[in-house]
Design an enzyme around this catalytic site. Structure first.
Site, PDB file in Angstrom:
ATOM      1  N   SER A  17       7.317   1.932   4.489  1.00 48.79           N
ATOM      2  CA  SER A  17       7.457   2.654   3.097  1.00 48.79           C
ATOM      3  C   SER A  17       8.927   2.808   2.499  1.00 48.79           C
ATOM      4  CB  SER A  17       6.823   4.093   3.118  1.00 48.79           C
ATOM      5  OG  SER A  17       5.396   3.724   3.327  1.00 48.79           O
ATOM      6  N   GLU A  74       8.993   0.437  13.332  1.00 48.74           N
ATOM      7  CA  GLU A  74       8.024   0.593  12.071  1.00 48.74           C
ATOM      8  C   GLU A  74       6.995   1.769  12.620  1.00 48.74           C
ATOM      9  OE1 GLU A  74       8.113  -2.517   8.942  1.00 48.74           O
ATOM     10  OE2 GLU A  74       6.419  -3.180  10.523  1.00 48.74           O
ATOM     11  N   GLU A 115       0.040  -4.442  12.312  1.00 47.20           N
ATOM     12  CA  GLU A 115      -1.302  -4.863  11.740  1.00 47.20           C
ATOM     13  C   GLU A 115      -1.963  -5.844  12.533  1.00 47.20           C
ATOM     14  OE1 GLU A 115      -0.135  -5.337   7.862  1.00 47.20           O
ATOM     15  OE2 GLU A 115       0.282  -3.463   7.413  1.00 47.20           O
ATOM     16  N   GLY A 172       7.402  -3.813   3.282  1.00 44.57           N
ATOM     17  CA  GLY A 172       6.345  -4.348   2.940  1.00 44.57           C
ATOM     18  C   GLY A 172       6.163  -4.508   1.399  1.00 44.57           C
ATOM     19  N   GLY A 173       5.246  -3.510   0.869  1.00 44.31           N
ATOM     20  CA  GLY A 173       4.818  -3.178  -0.541  1.00 44.31           C
ATOM     21  C   GLY A 173       6.177  -3.551  -1.619  1.00 44.31           C
ATOM     22  N   GLY A 219       2.958   1.410   4.649  1.00 40.70           N
ATOM     23  CA  GLY A 219       2.029   1.428   3.481  1.00 40.70           C
ATOM     24  C   GLY A 219       1.400   2.781   3.295  1.00 40.70           C
ATOM     25  N   HIS A 257       3.711  -7.102  14.500  1.00 39.77           N
ATOM     26  CA  HIS A 257       3.674  -6.029  13.456  1.00 39.77           C
ATOM     27  C   HIS A 257       2.373  -5.330  14.115  1.00 39.77           C
ATOM     28  CE1 HIS A 257       2.814  -4.651   9.647  1.00 39.77           C
ATOM     29  NE2 HIS A 257       3.893  -4.862   9.204  1.00 39.77           N
ATOM     30  N   ASN A 274       8.237  -8.428   4.072  1.00 38.85           N
ATOM     31  CA  ASN A 274       6.964  -8.760   4.741  1.00 38.85           C
ATOM     32  C   ASN A 274       5.903  -8.904   3.659  1.00 38.85           C
ATOM     33  OD1 ASN A 274       4.750  -9.368   6.114  1.00 38.85           O
ATOM     34  ND2 ASN A 274       4.679  -7.421   7.263  1.00 38.85           N
ATOM     35  N   TRP A 275       5.533  -9.874   3.170  1.00 41.42           N
ATOM     36  CA  TRP A 275       4.454 -10.100   2.077  1.00 41.42           C
ATOM     37  C   TRP A 275       2.995  -9.944   2.486  1.00 41.42           C
ATOM     38  CZ3 TRP A 275       6.308 -15.187  -1.218  1.00 41.42           C
ATOM     39  CH2 TRP A 275       7.344 -14.843  -1.961  1.00 41.42           C
ATOM     40  N   LYS A 276       2.817 -10.058   3.727  1.00 41.31           N
ATOM     41  CA  LYS A 276       1.305  -9.964   4.456  1.00 41.31           C
ATOM     42  C   LYS A 276       0.555 -10.839   3.661  1.00 41.31           C
ATOM     43  CE  LYS A 276       2.534  -4.904   4.815  1.00 41.31           C
ATOM     44  NZ  LYS A 276       2.162  -3.880   5.280  1.00 41.31           N
TER      45      LYS A 276
END
Ligand code: PEP
Length: 311
Positions: free
Chosen positions: A272, A226, A156, A293-294, A232, A154, A67-69
């Site tokens: 993470s 998640e 966010e 993500g990251g 994150g 998600h 997930n590049w966000k």
């Protein structure tokens, strides 16, 4: 990888599950019965040279997704990152679906750059198809680009953009209605985790998010558990904690849809995940993949996650 193998090829982990879990027998039976419904199985088996990204309809094929966000910052960077990640998907990689969920504006460029080695999906979708919804992107628009998968729910989007369970359900329904697939993200906050509420929170998010989705349509749904406290933060859930919540989530699916569907539905872990933590997570019986993500912004790290190793 994602691609070409549309018969239920089972990984070592799935084989181990089959030996230890009698439920996998009904899973296989379900797979075979679906196979019998197809007009011609051979039409779905493509030679290795013609690898294409097609959604696996059978079994819990591992699913590694990024997930590049709101990243990267330019089209050129997106093109390079997609190409570098695609290059880590090789014939020696685990037999898994691989997807990148990217910003809308990079979808076509990432598709071209990644080729057929992985799915390029969207980070969200509007629950409406057309009309006065400034800034929105519809399922039909995504479908016209060849997009098969999109994220919904998600944390966010829930927290920062205020998306409700009802809105998220609308996204899921619209994607399914268009013949697309959805990865529904669920998970508890840190405060909820501390109060031992992971199970009840996931139950509500699953029931509300999947309302109106039939058992037959569940082959186009994946769940991403998640925990918000792990996203994150560098605080990855231990394999044992993640496994325990995944088993609870599968139990909720069992209650909603019965054994066969619960045993077929992929539940990914997100929060993470790193090259160091992926193998232990993927070794758990109810963890079928990862939403990353990251680490999905670093091709070497994400490549190692795609090439997870289980004993
Ligand atoms: C995510 O955004 O879905 C996620 C899991 O992020 P990270 O891997 O950075 O925790």
């Amino acid at each position: 990888m994602a691609h070409g193998h549309e018969v239920p090829v089972r990984s070592k982990k799935q084989e181990a599950k089959a030996a230890s879990d009698c439920r996998s027998v009904s899973k296989m039976k379900f797979s075979l019965s679906l196979l019998c419904l197809l007009p011609s199985t051979s039409a779905f088996i493509l030679p290795q040279a013609e690898k294409v990204s097609t959604t696996s309809l059978w079994g819990r094929k591992p699913f590694i997704s990024g997930n590049w966000k709101l990243n990267p910052q330019t089209r050129d960077e997106a093109v390079k990152l997609a190409a570098d990640i695609a290059a880590t998907v090789t014939p020696e990689s685990p037999d898994a679906d691989v997807a990148l969920f990217v910003p809308y504006v990079f979808i076509e460029a990432a598709q071209k750059s990644a080729g057929d080695r992985l799915f390029v999906g969207a980070e969200g979708v509007c629950p409406e198809i057309k009309g006065a919804f400034t800034g929105a992107v519809s399922a039909t628009m995504l479908k016209s680009l060849g997009v098969q998968w999109a994220l919904a729910g998600h944390s966010e989007r829930r927290v920062i953009f205020g998306e409700s369970d009802e809105y998220i359900n609308g996204q899921c329904l619209k994607l399914i209605e268009q013949g697309m697939s959805v990865m529904l993200c669920i998970g508890e906050s840190e405060a909820e985790y501390e109060q031992n509420l992971a199970g009840p929170v996931c139950a509500v998010q699953l029931r509300k998010g999947l309302a109106g989705i039939t058992a037959e349509q569940m082959s186009r749904v994946a769940i991403a558990y998640e925990p918000v406290w792990a996203i994150g933060t560098g605080k990855v859930a231990t394999p044992e904690i993640a496994q325990s919540v995944h088993a609870t989530c599968r139990g909720i699916l069992r209650d909603m849809y019965g054994d066969a569907i619960a045993d077929q539905t992929r539940i990914l872990y997100g929060g993470s995940v790193t090259p160091e933590s992926v193998d232990g997570l993927m070794a758990q019986p109810d963890i079928d993949g990862a939403l990353v993500g990251g680490a999905s912004l670093d091709a070497a790290k994400f490549g190692r996650i795609i090439n997870f190793q289980t004993a």
